[in-house]
Design an enzyme around this catalytic site. Structure first.
Site: not given
Length: 474
Positions: A201, A234, A317
């Site tokens: 992402h 992910d 992230s």
């Protein structure tokens, strides 16, 4: 934790991977020395607060609506704010075009700092003058530390030592789509060839012709390209263009050997603050997590995560979660957020519930992406319900688009599973829902043999199953 997931009918899952302050106050006037005139009052300080920068919207848990695969947004939030589609629709600390500089140079923040310094300086000067008069030329009463005392030794294993070694191998990633929208995340050096591992992402905006850059803590900035990305896991791998020859990959640990209570160190760029180091512990293992950006077209990612209370915020992230020795044990990926925002922007931040993809799984995925550019998923060849449940993962009566719920000749079919069966365990891991089952299956590789416990008509059965495989994110 209870995980709110979404969707009812699914395609063969996991046979088909988821397409799933006021301003500084005037310093108080200290009491004047007895018998001396008080310090002259300073002019009032204008009460202005700098406007907080906008950030993207962190993912929030949402109810699980009925629907078909791919599932709508899941929980918890990715550890970032804005992603595909701009602020509120994706995962990085929101990307913004630089705002015009205010006339005073750096704007309200610096102005407030300067005012505070002026107030403190004026007060200190006044008191200093008064005390100097009283002491009548006496010597200073301050004590300086010896040079030897300031030479702090940061032994191996200390947080400062681990951070000093790991920081040079982490990067801040900026991804921008062709329409100028994007976000900021983190990544770390995977090998000496210039491959950087991060979250899918984080780089999603740059996949289709966008712009991708990676900046090291020393300021070196490189253009990069996406080598491969796995939406379901992910995980993504990018490669630096004209990579330097002095890259030092971070050592990879063994996430299977992590224990609850182990110390953790997270590195990332929370709210765009690059090279930030935070610490905590492993709060839980094998935490079933389904997460997405909250948009109507969102595709969920599933993991059997490492939970940590190390502070993780939008922008963290893709960054490494390290153990006390400095080895990577996970990739920071998602956060559970409160509804209130931080920095006055409405964006939620850390409440001590962060989730990382175990590095053993991420390593396998990254190697596949480098080798073929496509992810490979383990599968059982059966559709399971994604409704929230505590009883197990129920095989649906029908698959997506009218297909059979149990694929003929697939792993589940060979093991004797049928529609209506409820899977309650995979090996020794309790399965309480469909998303939990998917996350656990994806911790394995195709060809692995697993023990499946299921209920049929109230009776419990156990069977051995060899997992199948599927390539790609379709």
């Amino acid at each position: 934790m209870s995980t709110e997931n979404e969707g009812n009918a699914v395609p063969p899952a996991p046979s088909a991977p988821p397409v799933p302050v006021g301003s500084p106050e005037t310093a108080p006037q200290g009491p004047a020395a007895a018998g001396n005139p008080p310090t002259a009052p300073l002019p009032p300080v204008p009460q202005e607060s700098p406007a907080a920068p906008e950030q993207g919207v962190a993912y929030q848990p949402v109810p699980a609506p009925d629907g078909t695969w791919p599932p709508p947004p899941a929980t918890p939030a990715y550890g970032d704010g804005a992603g595909p589609g701009g602020p509120g629709a994706g995962w990085g600390a929101s990307y913004q075009q630089p705002a015009p500089k205010p006339r005073n140079g750096r704007g309200g923040l610096v102005a407030a700092v300067l005012v505070a310094a002026l107030v403190a300086g004026g007060l200190g000067g006044g008191l200093g003058y008064t005390l100097a008069r009283d002491s009548d030329g006496g010597g200073s009463t301050t004590v300086s530390a010896s040079d030897s005392a300031t030479q702090v030794k940061r032994a191996p294993g200390t947080i400062a030592h681990v951070a000093a070694k790991a920081l040079p191998s982490t990067v801040t990633i900026e991804a921008e789509s062709t329409n100028g929208e994007g976000g900021t995340g983190t990544g770390f050096v995977f090998d000496t060839q210039g491959h950087i591992v991060t979250n899918n992402h984080v780089v999603a905006d740059a996949v289709d012709g966008g712009k991708l850059t990676a900046t090291f803590p020393d300021g070196r900035k490189y253009d990069a390209e996406v080598v491969g990305h796995a939406q379901g896991y992910d995980v993504a791998v990018v490669k630096l263009k004209n990579a330097p020859s002095d890259l030092k990959p971070l050592a990879l640990g063994d996430s299977d050997k992590v224990a609850v209570g182990d110390e953790t160190i997270a590195i990332g760029a929370p709210f765009g603050l690059s090279n930030t180091v935070t610490t905590g512990i492993i709060s839980a293992k094998n935490r079933p997590v389904a997460s997405s950006d909250g948009s109507s077209t969102s595709k969920a990612s599933y993991m059997s995560a490492l939970q940590t209370d190390a502070s993780i915020n939008p922008g963290n992230s893709g960054g490494p979660l390290l153990d006390a020795s400095g080895a990577v044990i996970g990739i920071n990926s998602a956060i559970q957020s409160s509804s209130s925002g931080g920095f006055g922007s409405g964006q939620s931040g850390s409440i001590g519930l962060g989730f990382a993809i175990p590095i053993n799984q991420a390593k396998y995925v990254a190697q596949q992406l480098i080798k073929t550019g496509k992810p490979v998923y383990a599968r059982i060849g059966a559709s399971v319900s994604l409704e929230e449940s505590t009883d197990g993962a129920k095989i649906t009566d029908q698959g997506t688009g009218g297909a059979a719920a149990v694929e003929s000749g697939g792993p589940a079919d060979k093991a004797g599973l049928k529609p209506g069966d409820v899977i309650t365990k995979l090996d020794d891991h309790v399965i309480d829902s469909g998303p939990t089952l998917i996350g656990e299956i994806w911790t394995h590789k195709p060809g692995d043999k697993v023990a499946v416990t299921y209920k049929r008509g109230g009776q419990e059965h156990s069977v051995s199953m060899t997992l199948g495989s599927r390539e790609g994110d379709s």
